[in-house]
Structure formats: structure tokens, C-alpha cells
Design an enzyme around this catalytic site. Structure first.
Site, mmCIF file in Angstrom:
data_model
loop_
_atom_site.group_PDB
_atom_site.id
_atom_site.type_symbol
_atom_site.label_atom_id
_atom_site.label_comp_id
_atom_site.label_asym_id
_atom_site.label_seq_id
_atom_site.Cartn_x
_atom_site.Cartn_y
_atom_site.Cartn_z
ATOM 1 N N ASP A 200 0.864 -1.178 0.000
ATOM 2 C CA ASP A 200 0.000 0.000 0.000
ATOM 3 C C ASP A 200 0.901 1.228 0.000
ATOM 4 O OD1 ASP A 200 -2.344 1.760 0.415
ATOM 5 O OD2 ASP A 200 -3.339 -0.114 0.932
ATOM 6 N N HIS A 270 -2.749 3.264 -4.611
ATOM 7 C CA HIS A 270 -2.135 2.821 -3.344
ATOM 8 C C HIS A 270 -0.713 2.312 -3.576
ATOM 9 C CE1 HIS A 270 -5.562 3.437 -0.695
ATOM 10 N NE2 HIS A 270 -6.354 2.893 -1.595
ATOM 11 N N ASP A 333 -8.924 -0.385 -5.967
ATOM 12 C CA ASP A 333 -9.768 0.603 -5.273
ATOM 13 C C ASP A 333 -9.091 1.972 -5.249
ATOM 14 O OD1 ASP A 333 -7.734 -0.477 -3.627
ATOM 15 O OD2 ASP A 333 -8.675 0.417 -1.873
ATOM 16 N N GLU A 334 -9.880 2.971 -4.997
ATOM 17 C CA GLU A 334 -9.405 4.322 -4.671
ATOM 18 C C GLU A 334 -8.206 4.720 -5.535
ATOM 19 O OE1 GLU A 334 -10.775 4.482 -0.021
ATOM 20 O OE2 GLU A 334 -8.844 3.571 -0.437
ATOM 21 N N TYR A 431 -16.205 -4.114 8.248
ATOM 22 C CA TYR A 431 -14.898 -3.472 8.415
ATOM 23 C C TYR A 431 -14.577 -3.500 9.907
ATOM 24 C CZ TYR A 431 -13.546 -2.083 3.737
ATOM 25 O OH TYR A 431 -13.111 -2.102 2.430
HETATM 26 C C1 ACM Z 1 -10.987 -0.243 0.599
HETATM 27 O O1 ACM Z 1 -11.429 -0.214 1.753
HETATM 28 N N1 ACM Z 1 -10.392 0.823 0.082
HETATM 29 C C2 ACM Z 1 -11.109 -1.421 -0.224
#
Ligand code: ACM
Ligand code: ZN
Length: 553
Positions: A200, A270, A333-334, A431
Site C-alpha cells: 500500500d 495505493h 480501489d481508490e 470493516y
Molecule cells: C478499501 O477499503 N479501500 C477497499
């Protein structure tokens, strides 16, 4: 006189017999689908003379037997031998494979009568889950004692084939010993996928041949922001990575427990740690540094540069060498696309691929689709498949990509309708970096949000509105432990226990079998095992413990 003496003796015997510890199948998490007691069967007395028998010349079953012996010893202090048998054993505990395969691959049946206990599965994994149930049914004893196992037949079969838990080892690095303990916890809770988040912005955690700076530079950050992205940095260098030997050892440790490690290398976003090591892989060329703040960074891999694809190939070659998993998680993601919008190389690639804004997808989103597609094609040549976060649905990826639905269940529902296999991992319930109490002041730092044990327990992974075909695409359920705010093993345990127990019942039980009231009692039993192994766990279900000032994390 004599008569009354004899009577007293008899009473003492009855009391002693009455006090004999008993196994309790109904207190196991996840509780078996069926428990049918057989009053006429007579209890089996597990004692120092019990032997655990497994089929000869079957290494997996031999290992299963050794696990059971260790668990029995941990729980009851009884030290039982394991023995290979050529035919069905008589008496004791017998582990057997159902050769006619009437059982589902991970299902098990346990039968108990006065002569013994038989644990049957179609596979050694099924037997292993039966062993987990047997283990959890036993009382925790402080000295060796016999235990009565009531005559019964137990059956269980998991609802979902993919039962996962993720650990982010980038934001904080967790030692090998803890990773193995995490795997032990997965086994205890009947889970079979360990999603290992290995890269990350804030740290790259494994070596890649040909790219030594990933570990030399990318595994380190100069300092870490304090609190929730305050302006204050701690000034303390932080780092760590796993060697190939450690990773192979962990992969085997997990496989021995029927757990597949799904490695994740998050791309193209990331990636600050990798960009710090190899700035030529970014659109601007840097300089970059390994992330010191939490959140989403605008700098990502340049998707217009062939050097990026060579890098990704090298990374995936090594990932496939280290991890036998059929599924490789490529994140996705993101991933802000601002740099791509202004990068001549990315724009050239967009033009060359003929990508144009369409159907609500910006051409840069389609470039992420192109990137994912290339990665996917490459992995397919190695017989592997991709899993990615639900943002991939916005990039027009091929339906052979499995999607992990994290921004609620809606992306998963949409993806399932489109024909993607789906792993449900909605942040609002699963989460485990979210707070588990509304009183945040009494909690260790967490990312925000709220999901307590009941909220985890009551989540339903299969959206009711889906067609039967779409429902069939919901392959599994997973919770995630992101570790921006979780800096040590005790705190990690506190965040997952006992929410993991609630997750286990979501993963194993059919909806009609779920009952939070009954689960609350069961989890009170399970926590004796947490205590036995010294795990740290949250005590919200047992508020009296808070008053006693029990150590939490
Ligand atoms: C995430 O929580 N960005 C997959
Ligand atoms: Zn670029």
C-alpha cells in the site's frame, strides 16, 4: 451404620460422577446445522486411554489427528496418542473419509456413542472442521480429567465456499508469529481464506526479484502521522517486510489448516511505496516518498508506460511463485485518475487503445479497465484469476473478474447481476477497523464508523432482490482489518474478537438457523478458548468485565 456409610459413599460417587465435565455441542461457534441427541447411545468418556485413529498413509489425515491431539491437550490436559489404522477403528476417536462422497467438500458428520467418536468428512478439510467443532465443544480444564461426550449425531456444511478475513500488513507491519496466530484464529472460526494485504502507500512488504528497492526503500517510511491525519508526525522511522522463506513458511502453515492465502497487491493506486522506490513508474516521475499520512494519494502507476507493465509482470510472477492461490487480488480501489488526465503517456495509450468516454465511464476509467484487463490476461496465462475491489465495476472489466464488494452490498448486487462472482465485504458491517462501541472515548483508536457484534451477526450477504442466477454468484463473505490505527497484535485481536465469531456464523449458517440470542450464549463459551490462548478480545458482550477493569488491549 454400615448401610448409611455405604449410602454416603454412593452419594459421593454420584456427586463426583455428576460433576464430571461434559462436552456441549450446542455451545460451539459456528453451531452445527444439526445436533440430534441419542439418549440410548450412552455417553462416550474421553479419558487418558482414548486413542485418536486416522487412516494409514494419509498425510493430511495424520496432520488432522495431530491437530486434534493438540487441541484436546490444550482444552483438557489429556495427552492422547494418534495411531494409523488400516480399517475402520474401534473405539476412541476415529477420523475417516467418506469415500462415497455423500458429503459436500467441507461438510462433516460427527457421531458419538458409548464406544467412541467418529469424525467423517468427504475431504480432510471437512474432517478438520469436525475437529474444530469437537475441540470447541470440550470444557477448558485446568488439570487432566475425563470428559463425557453425550451420544449424538452432528452435521454441518458451510453456507459459503469462500469464508475470509483480511489483514493489512502495510499500514502496520505484523510479525510472522502474529500472522500465524491470525491463521490459527481463522482455523478456530472455520474460515478458509486469509486475504493478505501486502502493499500500500505506506509500505511494501515483500521482495520482488529485479526490484530490490521495493524492500530497501518501499518497505520503510520516515515517519507516521499521529491520530486521524493531524498535522503532527511522530518522527520515527517505521518499516518491515517478509522474506521469501517467511512467506513460504506462512503459506504452508495456512495450507496445513486448509486456509488459502489470497495475496493482494493493490494496483494501480495505493502505490506510493513502490513509486518511492521506482519513481519512473509514476506519471510525473516524482520524487515520491512512502506514505506518511493515511488516505488516498493522487499519484498512482502510469498506465501509459510499458515499464509499468514490466514491473507488474515481475511482481505477479513472484506472487504466483510464492502463493499457490488460484485467485490473486489486484486491488483496484481508490485510484484517482487525475495524473492520467494530464499525462502524455497515459493519453497516448488512451488514444492508441481507442478509448472514449462512454456509458458514463470516463476514458481514464476505461484506461483502468485496460490496465486491469492486461493484468487479468497475464494472470490467466498462469492459470490464475483476479479478484478486485468493486471500483473495477466502473472500469468495464471482464465478468471473469471476481469482485469484492466493500462500498456496501449494492456494488456486489450489481456485479452479481452483471455475471461477476462476488465476495461480500460491506464496510458498514464487515470493516473490523470500525468502532465496536458508540462510546469512542473508551475505545482504542479506530478509523471511524460503527459495527458491533450484533451488526456483524445480523448482516445478510445475499441481497434479497437478486434473481436466483445472480444469487448464485455470491460466493463468499469476508471481513477486513485495515490497520492505519491498529499498531500492534493486541489491538488487532481486540478488533477482530469476538466480531470474528459473529462472522463465522454468517459464513456457515443458513439464515433461518441464525439466532443472536442463542449466539450470545455460545460466544460466551467460545471466549473461554480465547482466554485459554491468551487472546485479547473486546468485552462489550460482557459489560460486567469492564467494571472489573479487565485489560482490553
Ligand atoms: C478499501 O477499503 N479501500 C477497499
Ligand atoms: Zn501516465
Amino acid at each position: 451404620m454400615k448401610k448409611s456409610f455405604l449410602f454416603s459413599l454412593l452419594m459421593l460417587w454420584v456427586m463426583a460422577a455428576g460433576a464430571a465435565p461434559k462436552a456441549d455441542y450446542g455451545q460451539v461457534v459456528p453451531v452445527p446445522d444439526k445436533i440430534v441427541y441419542n439418549a440410548k447411545g450412552g455417553d462416550y468418556v474421553l479419558s487418558a486411554t482414548t486413542v485418536i485413529a486416522y487412516p494409514a498413509h494419509d498425510a493430511a489425515m495424520e496432520r488432522d489427528a495431530a491437530f486434534l491431539a493438540q487441541y484436546v491437550k490444550d482444552m483438557t490436559r489429556l495427552d492422547l496418542p494418534t495411531v494409523p489404522v488400516k480399517s475402520k477403528g474401534k473405539g476412541g476417536i476415529t477420523l475417516t473419509l467418506d469415500r462415497k462422497a455423500r458429503l459436500a467438500p467441507e461438510a462433516y458428520v460427527i457421531t458419538v456413542d458409548r464406544r467412541g467418536v467418529t469424525v467423517t468428512g468427504a475431504t480432510p478439510a471437512g474432517v478438520f472442521y469436525g475437529i474444530q467443532t469437537l475441540r470447541k465443544a470440550l470444557p477448558v480444564l485446568s488439570e487432566a480429567q475425563s470428559v463425557e461426550l453425550p451420544a449424538a449425531r452432528l452435521e454441518a456444511q458451510p453456507r459459503f465456499g469462500y469464508r475470509g478475513l483480511m489483514l493489512d500488513c502495510s499500514r502496520h507491519f505484523f510479525p510472522v508469529k502474529f500472522v500465524k496466530q491470525y491463521i490459527d484464529l481463522l482455523a478456530l472460526h472455520g474460515m478458509n481464506r486469509f486475504h493478505w494485504h501486502l502493499s500500500d502507500d505506506q509500505g511494501w512488504r515483500f521482495p520482488v526479484p529485479g526490484y530490490p528497492r521495493l524492500t530497501e526503500v518501499g518497505s520503510k517510511r520516515a515517519q507516521t502521522v499521529m491520530g486521524h491525519n493531524s498535522e503532527v508526525l511522530d518522527g520515527t522511522p517505521y518499516g518491515g517486510y517478509y522474506t521469501d522463506e517467511e512467506i513460504r513458511d506462512i503459506v504452508k502453515y495456512a495450507a496445513d489448516r486448509y486456509i488459502t492465502i489470497v495475496p493482494e497487491v493493490d494496483m494501480p493506486g495505493h502505490m506510493m511505496a513502490a513509486l518511492a522506490a521506482y519513481p519512473e513508474l509514476g506519471c510525473t516521475g516524482g520524487p515520491y516518498k512512502t506514505g506518511e499520512y493515511w488516505g488516498v494519494y493522487p499519484d498512482i502507476l502510469c498506465a501509459g508506460n510499458e515499464k509499468t507493465y514490466a514491473f507488474v509482470k515481475a511482481v505477479l510472477d513472484h506472487v504466483c511463485d510464492l502463493f499457490p492461490s488460484k485467485y490473486i487480488h489486484i486491488g483496484g480501489d481508490e485510484s484517482p485518475r487525475v495524473r492520467w488526465e494530464h499525462c502524455p503517456r497515459c493519453q497516448t495509450m488512451i488514444a492508441r487503445q481507442g478509448l472514449k468516454d462512454r456509458d458514463g465511464h470516463a476514458k481514464e476509467a476505461l484506461l483502468q479497465g485496460y490496465f486491469a484487463h492486461r493484468v487479468q490476461q497475464y494472470l490467466e496465462t498462469k492459470g490464475r484469476h483476479i479478484i478486485g475491489w468493486d471500483e473495477l465495476l466502473e472500469c468495464d472489466v471482464d465478468t471473469s473478474a471476481t469482485i469484492m464488494s466493500w462500498r456496501g452490498a449494492e456494488p456486489g448486487a450489481k456485479g452479481a447481476t452483471m455475471g461477476h462472482d462476488i465476495i461480500m465485504s460491506p464496510s458498514n458491517a464487515l470493516y473490523f477497523d470500525y468502532y465496536q462501541s458508540k462510546d469512542q472515548s473508551s475505545e482504542p483508536p479506530a478509523i471511524g464508523g460503527f459495527s458491533d457484534v450484533a451488526n456483524v451477526y445480523n448482516m445478510e450477504p445475499v441481497p434479497a432482490e437478486l434473481t436466483p442466477q445472480a444469487k448464485a454468484h455470491i460466493k463468499g463473505v469476508q471481513a477486513n482489518l485495515w490497520t492505519e490505527y491498529i499498531s500492534n497484535p493486541n489491538q488487532a485481536e481486540y478488533m477482530i474478537l469476538p466480531r470474528m465469531a459473529a462472522l463465522a456464523e454468517v459464513q456457515w449458517l443458513q439464515p433461518a438457523e441464525k439466532d443472536f440470542g442463542a449466539f450470545r450464549k455460545r460466544v460466551s463459551s467460545l471466549r473461554h478458548i480465547y482466554d485459554l490462548y491468551g487472546y485479547t478480545y473486546a468485552h462489550h458482550l460482557w459489560p460486567e468485565e469492564f467494571r472489573k477493569g479487565a485489560r482490553q488491549y
